[in-house]
Write a protein that holds these residues in place. Structure first.
Motif, PDB file in Angstrom:
ATOM      1  N   MET A  76       0.824  -1.209   0.000  1.00  0.00           N
ATOM      2  CA  MET A  76       0.000   0.000   0.000  1.00  0.00           C
ATOM      3  C   MET A  76       0.856   1.256   0.000  1.00  0.00           C
ATOM      4  N   ILE A  77       1.903   1.271   0.833  1.00  0.00           N
ATOM      5  CA  ILE A  77       2.749   2.458   0.920  1.00  0.00           C
ATOM      6  C   ILE A  77       3.432   2.718  -0.417  1.00  0.00           C
ATOM      7  N   ALA A  78       4.015   1.663  -1.008  1.00  0.00           N
ATOM      8  CA  ALA A  78       4.637   1.823  -2.324  1.00  0.00           C
ATOM      9  C   ALA A  78       3.600   2.190  -3.377  1.00  0.00           C
ATOM     10  N   GLY A  79       2.406   1.616  -3.251  1.00  0.00           N
ATOM     11  CA  GLY A  79       1.355   1.869  -4.232  1.00  0.00           C
ATOM     12  C   GLY A  79       0.889   3.311  -4.247  1.00  0.00           C
ATOM     13  N   PHE A  80       0.784   3.949  -3.063  1.00  0.00           N
ATOM     14  CA  PHE A  80       0.412   5.363  -3.042  1.00  0.00           C
ATOM     15  C   PHE A  80       1.485   6.203  -3.736  1.00  0.00           C
ATOM     16  N   GLY A  81       2.755   5.828  -3.581  1.00  0.00           N
ATOM     17  CA  GLY A  81       3.811   6.534  -4.301  1.00  0.00           C
ATOM     18  C   GLY A  81       3.678   6.378  -5.807  1.00  0.00           C
ATOM     19  N   ILE A  82       3.360   5.162  -6.256  1.00  0.00           N
ATOM     20  CA  ILE A  82       3.184   4.913  -7.688  1.00  0.00           C
ATOM     21  C   ILE A  82       1.984   5.698  -8.226  1.00  0.00           C
ATOM     22  N   MET A  83       0.894   5.742  -7.447  1.00  0.00           N
ATOM     23  CA  MET A  83      -0.285   6.492  -7.888  1.00  0.00           C
ATOM     24  C   MET A  83       0.024   7.981  -8.004  1.00  0.00           C
ATOM     25  N   SER A  84       0.864   8.503  -7.106  1.00  0.00           N
ATOM     26  CA  SER A  84       1.228   9.922  -7.217  1.00  0.00           C
ATOM     27  C   SER A  84       2.037  10.166  -8.487  1.00  0.00           C
ATOM     28  N   LEU A  85       2.913   9.232  -8.860  1.00  0.00           N
ATOM     29  CA  LEU A  85       3.677   9.375 -10.103  1.00  0.00           C
ATOM     30  C   LEU A  85       2.754   9.301 -11.319  1.00  0.00           C
ATOM     31  N   LEU A  86       1.751   8.439 -11.263  1.00  0.00           N
ATOM     32  CA  LEU A  86       0.785   8.373 -12.367  1.00  0.00           C
ATOM     33  C   LEU A  86      -0.017   9.665 -12.475  1.00  0.00           C
ATOM     34  N   MET A  87      -0.315  10.283 -11.320  1.00  0.00           N
ATOM     35  CA  MET A  87      -1.009  11.571 -11.360  1.00  0.00           C
ATOM     36  C   MET A  87      -0.136  12.647 -12.004  1.00  0.00           C
ATOM     37  N   ILE A  88       1.165  12.629 -11.718  1.00  0.00           N
ATOM     38  CA  ILE A  88       2.083  13.571 -12.369  1.00  0.00           C
ATOM     39  C   ILE A  88       2.044  13.379 -13.878  1.00  0.00           C
ATOM     40  N   PRO A  99     -12.764  11.207 -14.832  1.00  0.00           N
ATOM     41  CA  PRO A  99     -12.463   9.925 -15.496  1.00  0.00           C
ATOM     42  C   PRO A  99     -10.980   9.558 -15.408  1.00  0.00           C
ATOM     43  N   GLY A 100     -10.097  10.557 -15.481  1.00  0.00           N
ATOM     44  CA  GLY A 100      -8.672  10.264 -15.361  1.00  0.00           C
ATOM     45  C   GLY A 100      -8.327   9.724 -13.988  1.00  0.00           C
ATOM     46  N   GLY A 101      -8.911  10.304 -12.925  1.00  0.00           N
ATOM     47  CA  GLY A 101      -8.676   9.796 -11.579  1.00  0.00           C
ATOM     48  C   GLY A 101      -9.237   8.404 -11.384  1.00  0.00           C
ATOM     49  N   LEU A 102     -10.444   8.182 -11.905  1.00  0.00           N
ATOM     50  CA  LEU A 102     -11.057   6.856 -11.784  1.00  0.00           C
ATOM     51  C   LEU A 102     -10.274   5.806 -12.565  1.00  0.00           C
ATOM     52  N   LEU A 103      -9.638   6.218 -13.664  1.00  0.00           N
ATOM     53  CA  LEU A 103      -8.826   5.284 -14.442  1.00  0.00           C
ATOM     54  C   LEU A 103      -7.666   4.747 -13.614  1.00  0.00           C
ATOM     55  N   ILE A 104      -6.996   5.634 -12.867  1.00  0.00           N
ATOM     56  CA  ILE A 104      -5.884   5.195 -12.022  1.00  0.00           C
ATOM     57  C   ILE A 104      -6.364   4.208 -10.965  1.00  0.00           C
ATOM     58  N   VAL A 105      -7.489   4.519 -10.316  1.00  0.00           N
ATOM     59  CA  VAL A 105      -8.016   3.630  -9.273  1.00  0.00           C
ATOM     60  C   VAL A 105      -8.463   2.300  -9.865  1.00  0.00           C
ATOM     61  N   THR A 106      -9.143   2.328 -10.997  1.00  0.00           N
ATOM     62  CA  THR A 106      -9.636   1.101 -11.619  1.00  0.00           C
ATOM     63  C   THR A 106      -8.489   0.189 -12.033  1.00  0.00           C
ATOM     64  N   ALA A 107      -7.419   0.771 -12.596  1.00  0.00           N
ATOM     65  CA  ALA A 107      -6.262  -0.039 -12.986  1.00  0.00           C
ATOM     66  C   ALA A 107      -5.629  -0.699 -11.766  1.00  0.00           C
ATOM     67  N   GLY A 108      -5.543   0.052 -10.642  1.00  0.00           N
ATOM     68  CA  GLY A 108      -4.993  -0.530  -9.420  1.00  0.00           C
ATOM     69  C   GLY A 108      -5.844  -1.667  -8.886  1.00  0.00           C
ATOM     70  N   LEU A 109      -7.176  -1.514  -8.968  1.00  0.00           N
ATOM     71  CA  LEU A 109      -8.060  -2.597  -8.530  1.00  0.00           C
ATOM     72  C   LEU A 109      -7.868  -3.830  -9.399  1.00  0.00           C
TER      73      LEU A 109
END
Length: 255
Positions: A76-88, A99-109
């Motif tokens: 989870m800790i590493a994953g939040f870092g990866i999600m922040s990089l995807l947001m960048i 939709p862009g935010g939901l795309l990141i969450v959906t891919a992680g799920l």
């Protein structure tokens, strides 16, 4: 009131406050908090998505034998870092939209789906870790985390939040991409937590952004506990986590 018998005064004062309190809690905050419960569930969904991202790296980079709790925390800790990089990356492409935010969450799920059967092992590991903790440090941990969770639902009033932590994500949401604020030096470099707050505001607003920050803070407390438990024992781990969970600065920033 001066003419009433002294035995009646305390009863009337108590009745006044009971009536006032019942009216208050009937309207706020209890019903309002129940109405926000879906945000807590949604924060759990984002944490599972982060676990999906982080599990990719934890499996490949970690050689230590990890118990289920340690593995989930690191993921989870590493994953939040990866999600922040995807947001960048999305900000560079101009995809800062819901939709862009939901795309990141959906891919992680999707990445977490192969690990869906690990739930019973994780629950068993949590029971093994926390059932034997002394009552006082367990109470301190619970009180700190619950009080800071309630603070996440209050409007942002802290100086840093109003000046840049939430001001920049709000500017990002309005444009959908990176934008410079000449009056703010902080807009010259991305901060990973601001990317997580931007994700939260994209999906469900500022309270949800606060909840994501609180989730990261909870992971910090659990990480301190698991590290100390591995190297110093259960009692030291419990007090280390309790002291962190009741540190005023940590409580303020976690919310």
């Amino acid at each position: 009131m001066p003419t009433l018998r002294s035995q009646v005064k305390p009863f009337l004062i108590l009745a006044l406050w009971v009536t006032f309190g019942a009216g208050y809690f009937d309207r706020f905050p209890i019903p309002w908090l129940f109405g926000q419960a879906y945000l807590i569930a949604l924060a759990g969904v984002v944490a599972i998505a982060a676990c999906g991202y982080g599990s990719l790296g934890v499996r490949r980079l970690t050689t230590l034998p990890l118990n289920p709790l340690e593995k989930a925390l690191l993921s989870m800790i590493a994953g939040f870092g990866i999600m922040s990089l995807l947001m960048i990356l999305e900000g560079t492409l101009g995809w800062w939209t819901r939709p862009g935010g939901l795309l990141i969450v959906t891919a992680g799920l999707g990445l977490s789906w192969p690990h869906r059967n690990q739930g019973p092992l994780l629950r068993s590991s949590l029971r093994d870790h926390f059932l034997g903790i002394e009552a006082l440090p367990l109470f301190l941990m619970s009180a700190g985390l619950v009080l800071s969770a309630l603070l996440t639902f209050t409007p942002p009033t802290y100086y840093d939040s109003l000046v840049y932590h939430f001001a920049l994500p709000q500017a990002y949401l309005q444009t959908g991409h990176w934008v410079g604020r000449p009056e703010l030096i902080y807009s010259a470099f991305p901060q990973t937590m601001e990317m997580i707050w931007t994700l939260g505001m994209l999906i469900a607003g500022d309270s949800f952004a606060n909840l994501l920050g609180w989730t990261v803070a909870v992971l910090g407390v659990l990480a301190v506990y698991t590290y100390a438990h591995r190297f110093f024992g259960r009692r030291t781990a419990a007090w280390a986590a309790a002291l962190l969970a009741t540190m005023p600065t940590y409580l303020l920033l976690s919310s």
